[in-house]
Design a protein around this motif. Structure first.
Motif, PDB file in Angstrom:
ATOM      1  N   PRO A   1       0.807  -1.230   0.000  1.00  0.00           N
ATOM      2  CA  PRO A   1       0.000   0.000   0.000  1.00  0.00           C
ATOM      3  C   PRO A   1       0.833   1.269   0.000  1.00  0.00           C
ATOM      4  N   GLU A   2       2.105   1.193   0.392  1.00  0.00           N
ATOM      5  CA  GLU A   2       2.958   2.384   0.377  1.00  0.00           C
ATOM      6  C   GLU A   2       3.142   2.923  -1.040  1.00  0.00           C
ATOM      7  N   PHE A   3       3.050   2.027  -2.025  1.00  0.00           N
ATOM      8  CA  PHE A   3       3.265   2.422  -3.415  1.00  0.00           C
ATOM      9  C   PHE A   3       1.986   2.359  -4.247  1.00  0.00           C
ATOM     10  N   GLY A   4       0.857   2.103  -3.604  1.00  0.00           N
ATOM     11  CA  GLY A   4      -0.395   1.977  -4.341  1.00  0.00           C
ATOM     12  C   GLY A   4      -0.537   0.655  -5.057  1.00  0.00           C
ATOM     13  N   ALA A   5       0.351  -0.296  -4.748  1.00  0.00           N
ATOM     14  CA  ALA A   5       0.311  -1.593  -5.437  1.00  0.00           C
ATOM     15  C   ALA A   5      -0.901  -2.418  -5.029  1.00  0.00           C
ATOM     16  N   HIS A   6      -1.493  -2.104  -3.871  1.00  0.00           N
ATOM     17  CA  HIS A   6      -2.687  -2.842  -3.455  1.00  0.00           C
ATOM     18  C   HIS A   6      -3.863  -2.543  -4.380  1.00  0.00           C
ATOM     19  N   LEU A   7      -3.912  -1.326  -4.912  1.00  0.00           N
ATOM     20  CA  LEU A   7      -5.000  -0.966  -5.817  1.00  0.00           C
ATOM     21  C   LEU A   7      -4.803  -1.585  -7.199  1.00  0.00           C
ATOM     22  N   LEU A   8      -3.567  -1.609  -7.681  1.00  0.00           N
ATOM     23  CA  LEU A   8      -3.314  -2.262  -8.965  1.00  0.00           C
ATOM     24  C   LEU A   8      -3.566  -3.763  -8.856  1.00  0.00           C
ATOM     25  N   LEU A   9      -3.205  -4.357  -7.716  1.00  0.00           N
ATOM     26  CA  LEU A   9      -3.467  -5.781  -7.506  1.00  0.00           C
ATOM     27  C   LEU A   9      -4.966  -6.066  -7.579  1.00  0.00           C
ATOM     28  N   ALA A  10      -5.758  -5.261  -6.889  1.00  0.00           N
ATOM     29  CA  ALA A  10      -7.212  -5.450  -6.917  1.00  0.00           C
ATOM     30  C   ALA A  10      -7.774  -5.184  -8.311  1.00  0.00           C
ATOM     31  N   TRP A  11      -7.222  -4.195  -8.990  1.00  0.00           N
ATOM     32  CA  TRP A  11      -7.686  -3.859 -10.340  1.00  0.00           C
ATOM     33  C   TRP A  11      -7.430  -5.012 -11.306  1.00  0.00           C
ATOM     34  N   LEU A  12      -6.246  -5.605 -11.240  1.00  0.00           N
ATOM     35  CA  LEU A  12      -5.924  -6.738 -12.110  1.00  0.00           C
ATOM     36  C   LEU A  12      -6.845  -7.921 -11.827  1.00  0.00           C
ATOM     37  N   ARG A  13      -7.076  -8.182 -10.540  1.00  0.00           N
ATOM     38  CA  ARG A  13      -7.930  -9.320 -10.181  1.00  0.00           C
ATOM     39  C   ARG A  13      -9.349  -9.113 -10.703  1.00  0.00           C
ATOM     40  N   HIS A  14      -9.844  -7.896 -10.570  1.00  0.00           N
ATOM     41  CA  HIS A  14     -11.216  -7.617 -10.992  1.00  0.00           C
ATOM     42  C   HIS A  14     -11.344  -7.575 -12.508  1.00  0.00           C
ATOM     43  N   ARG A  15     -10.320  -7.071 -13.177  1.00  0.00           N
ATOM     44  CA  ARG A  15     -10.381  -6.889 -14.627  1.00  0.00           C
ATOM     45  C   ARG A  15      -9.804  -8.070 -15.414  1.00  0.00           C
ATOM     46  N   ARG A  16      -9.439  -9.144 -14.726  1.00  0.00           N
ATOM     47  CA  ARG A  16      -8.781 -10.258 -15.422  1.00  0.00           C
ATOM     48  C   ARG A  16      -9.601 -10.795 -16.598  1.00  0.00           C
ATOM     49  N   PRO A  17     -10.916 -11.029 -16.468  1.00  0.00           N
ATOM     50  CA  PRO A  17     -11.662 -11.518 -17.644  1.00  0.00           C
ATOM     51  C   PRO A  17     -11.561 -10.584 -18.842  1.00  0.00           C
ATOM     52  N   GLU A  18     -11.631  -9.273 -18.586  1.00  0.00           N
ATOM     53  CA  GLU A  18     -11.527  -8.322 -19.691  1.00  0.00           C
ATOM     54  C   GLU A  18     -10.117  -8.298 -20.270  1.00  0.00           C
ATOM     55  N   LEU A  19      -9.125  -8.455 -19.411  1.00  0.00           N
ATOM     56  CA  LEU A  19      -7.748  -8.506 -19.901  1.00  0.00           C
ATOM     57  C   LEU A  19      -7.532  -9.715 -20.804  1.00  0.00           C
ATOM     58  N   LEU A  20      -8.100 -10.856 -20.424  1.00  0.00           N
ATOM     59  CA  LEU A  20      -7.950 -12.051 -21.251  1.00  0.00           C
ATOM     60  C   LEU A  20      -8.626 -11.862 -22.605  1.00  0.00           C
ATOM     61  N   LEU A  21      -9.794 -11.226 -22.612  1.00  0.00           N
ATOM     62  CA  LEU A  21     -10.451 -10.935 -23.888  1.00  0.00           C
ATOM     63  C   LEU A  21      -9.612  -9.972 -24.719  1.00  0.00           C
ATOM     64  N   TRP A  22      -9.034  -8.992 -24.044  1.00  0.00           N
ATOM     65  CA  TRP A  22      -8.163  -8.024 -24.726  1.00  0.00           C
ATOM     66  C   TRP A  22      -6.958  -8.735 -25.342  1.00  0.00           C
ATOM     67  N   VAL A  23      -6.374  -9.682 -24.624  1.00  0.00           N
ATOM     68  CA  VAL A  23      -5.237 -10.443 -25.158  1.00  0.00           C
ATOM     69  C   VAL A  23      -5.664 -11.246 -26.381  1.00  0.00           C
ATOM     70  N   ARG A  24      -6.805 -11.889 -26.299  1.00  0.00           N
ATOM     71  CA  ARG A  24      -7.262 -12.742 -27.403  1.00  0.00           C
ATOM     72  C   ARG A  24      -7.474 -11.971 -28.695  1.00  0.00           C
ATOM     73  N   ARG A  25      -7.664 -10.663 -28.594  1.00  0.00           N
ATOM     74  CA  ARG A  25      -7.867  -9.865 -29.805  1.00  0.00           C
ATOM     75  C   ARG A  25      -6.568  -9.556 -30.533  1.00  0.00           C
ATOM     76  N   GLY A  26      -5.448 -10.050 -30.026  1.00  0.00           N
ATOM     77  CA  GLY A  26      -4.181  -9.844 -30.719  1.00  0.00           C
ATOM     78  C   GLY A  26      -3.198  -8.975 -29.972  1.00  0.00           C
ATOM     79  N   ASN A  27      -3.396  -8.804 -28.665  1.00  0.00           N
ATOM     80  CA  ASN A  27      -2.527  -7.943 -27.868  1.00  0.00           C
ATOM     81  C   ASN A  27      -1.615  -8.772 -26.966  1.00  0.00           C
ATOM     82  N   VAL A  28      -0.721  -8.090 -26.275  1.00  0.00           N
ATOM     83  CA  VAL A  28       0.303  -8.765 -25.471  1.00  0.00           C
ATOM     84  C   VAL A  28       0.305  -8.199 -24.057  1.00  0.00           C
ATOM     85  N   LEU A  29       0.299  -9.085 -23.075  1.00  0.00           N
ATOM     86  CA  LEU A  29       0.419  -8.714 -21.665  1.00  0.00           C
ATOM     87  C   LEU A  29       1.747  -9.244 -21.143  1.00  0.00           C
ATOM     88  N   ILE A  30       2.551  -8.360 -20.545  1.00  0.00           N
ATOM     89  CA  ILE A  30       3.845  -8.736 -19.972  1.00  0.00           C
ATOM     90  C   ILE A  30       3.807  -8.438 -18.478  1.00  0.00           C
TER      91      ILE A  30
END
Length: 448
Positions: free
Chosen positions: A157-186
């Motif tokens: 939480p000192e760096f705001g990483a707790h919010l990005l962690l929650a954001w990734l967890r919540h948005r994971r289905p959309e991220l996977l759809l975004w990847v399937r359209r021809g994009n890259v997640l690193i």
């Protein structure tokens, strides 16, 4: 007089109630005008935001059939010659760990056109609402590559990483759809006090997809140093085209950075003495991905890079090809250690260029799906047949069934063999599940 005074105050209050909103609207208009959200051209605003190293927060409001405004920042396929759009997910600004990605991407830009932009997701989440500042996935869906900067999602939480962690967890289905359209997640190395952060990888790609190593001894936090390394090697499944052929067989740090550079300004005060004493410049990886049995993964992961033989050939870079896109997850520090050739090869996988990436063999998928069922049926049947043919079983069952006249030895042998098969299958499945739980508990305790 009193009535006149009250009337005067009432009129003044009414006038104020009408004027103040107008003044606020005027101030808001002037602020937006000053920052260019109303009259500046889109290209000029991009230059300004690039200079400030903050996201271009322009948005396009479309009109739906019912007349409502809607965020229309949907992705469009750019021409092949257009610069590759790369978004970097970083810490919030109040205390931030340095990102070496802009410098690395500038070096790659000499070979392939790349334009990058930083997204401090935590800042976007907590910022005051603005129709032109959407904090969700819509704001970055136009990017073709998303990079999670090192430790940006480790939950601190000192760096705001707790919010990005929650954001990734919540948005994971959309991220996977975004990847399937021809994009890259690193997903770059995510760690907590030098130990790979399991929650970060679970949030980005799903639970149990990439189990990580832990501490050799949980009672000794400094034991993480035993799982740091500076040499990795290409695995047998490493691609040999589309830029991957330019990656050295042995991967080592190239001009790594030191703590003062990686934790600038106020962030240095949050760094413990034990981490400050590390030689960050020579540290390529922090831990690794554990080996997994068939059936635990849902995504088609393939190991691309491992530790060298002295560290047991542990996986440090996994790739999964999804639809027309790909996910790369690693425990390595990529940008800080100057891995421009490896990163360039990953970037070249964008826009649907993933045919050269390895995938698990077809028989592997079949085995992954059905090996547990097959093992339980075969082993359980064998155990049941053996148990059904034992004389002790015959005598025991004969004593039980004797009073009802079903103790004929020959008839009982045939029926026992048949009856013991499903019983053996059920008992074997229960035993297998119990052993898996025991194994998982032991591995968690040992930090593997």
């Amino acid at each position: 007089m009193h009535d006149a005074g009250r009337l005067g105050h009432s009129a003044a209050w009414e006038l104020s109630s009408r004027v103040e909103p107008a003044v606020r609207d005027l101030v808001t208009f002037e602020r937006r005008l000053a920052r260019g959200s109303l009259c500046k051209s889109r290209s000029t605003r991009r230059e300004n935001f690039a200079a400030l190293d903050v996201p271009d927060r322009s948005c396009t409001i479309g009109i739906t059939p019912n007349g409502n405004g809607r965020d229309t920042m949907s992705q469009h396929s750019p021409p092949a010659s257009a610069a590759l759009r790369v978004g970097i997910l970083v810490d919030w600004r109040r205390s931030t760990r340095a990102s070496a990605w802009p410098a690395l991407l500038a070096k790659i830009n000499r070979r392939i056109p790349v334009e990058s932009i930083n997204y401090p997701i935590a800042d976007l989440i907590v910022a005051p609402h603005d129709d032109c500042d959407p904090a969700g996935l819509q704001a970055i869906s136009g990017q073709e590559v998303l990079i999670v900067n090192w430790d940006a999602a480790n939950g601190d939480p000192e760096f705001g990483a707790h919010l990005l962690l929650a954001w990734l967890r919540h948005r994971r289905p959309e991220l996977l759809l975004w990847v399937r359209r021809g994009n890259v997640l690193i997903v770059e190395s995510q760690a907590t006090f030098g130990v790979p952060c399991q929650d970060a990888y679970d949030a980005a790609v799903g639970p149990s997809e990439l189990p990580t190593s832990g501490l050799p001894d949980p009672s000794r936090p400094l034991g993480f140093r035993e799982r740091l390394g500076s040499v990795c090697v290409r695995a047998a499944s490493f691609p040999t085209s589309d830029g991957f052929e330019n990656v050295d067989a042995q991967i080592r740090p190239r001009g790594g950075t030191q703590p003062a550079e990686m934790f600038p300004e106020s962030a240095t005060q949050l760094l413990t003495t034990e981490l400050q004493d590390l030689d960050w410049g020579s540290m390529l990886y922090r831990g690794w991905f554990r080996r997994t049995s068939f059936g635990r993964r849902q995504l088609p992961w393939t190991t691309l890079v491992t530790t060298d033989a002295s560290a047991g050939k542990r996986s440090t870079l996994e790739a999964a090809r999804l639809g027309r896109g790909a996910i790369f997850a690693t425990t390595m520090m990529l940008a800080n250690t100057g891995q421009d050739r490896l990163v360039e090869a990953m970037l070249r996988c964008a826009r649907g260029n993933v045919d050269h990436l390895p995938t698990p063999a077809a028989w592997t998928d079949t085995v992954r799906k059905y090996w547990k069922t097959g093992l339980s049926v075969v082993s359980g049947s064998a155990i049941g047949l053996i148990a059904g043919g034992l004389e002790d079983s015959h005598r025991t069952v004969g004593r039980i069934l004797g009073p009802i006249g079903l103790s004929d030895p020959e008839t009982m042998k045939s029926w026992l063999k048949i009856a013991f098969v499903p019983l053996g299958v059920a008992l074997f499945e229960l035993a297998r599940r119990g052993m898996l739980r025991l194994r998982r508990s032991v591995l968690d305790y040992l930090g593997y």
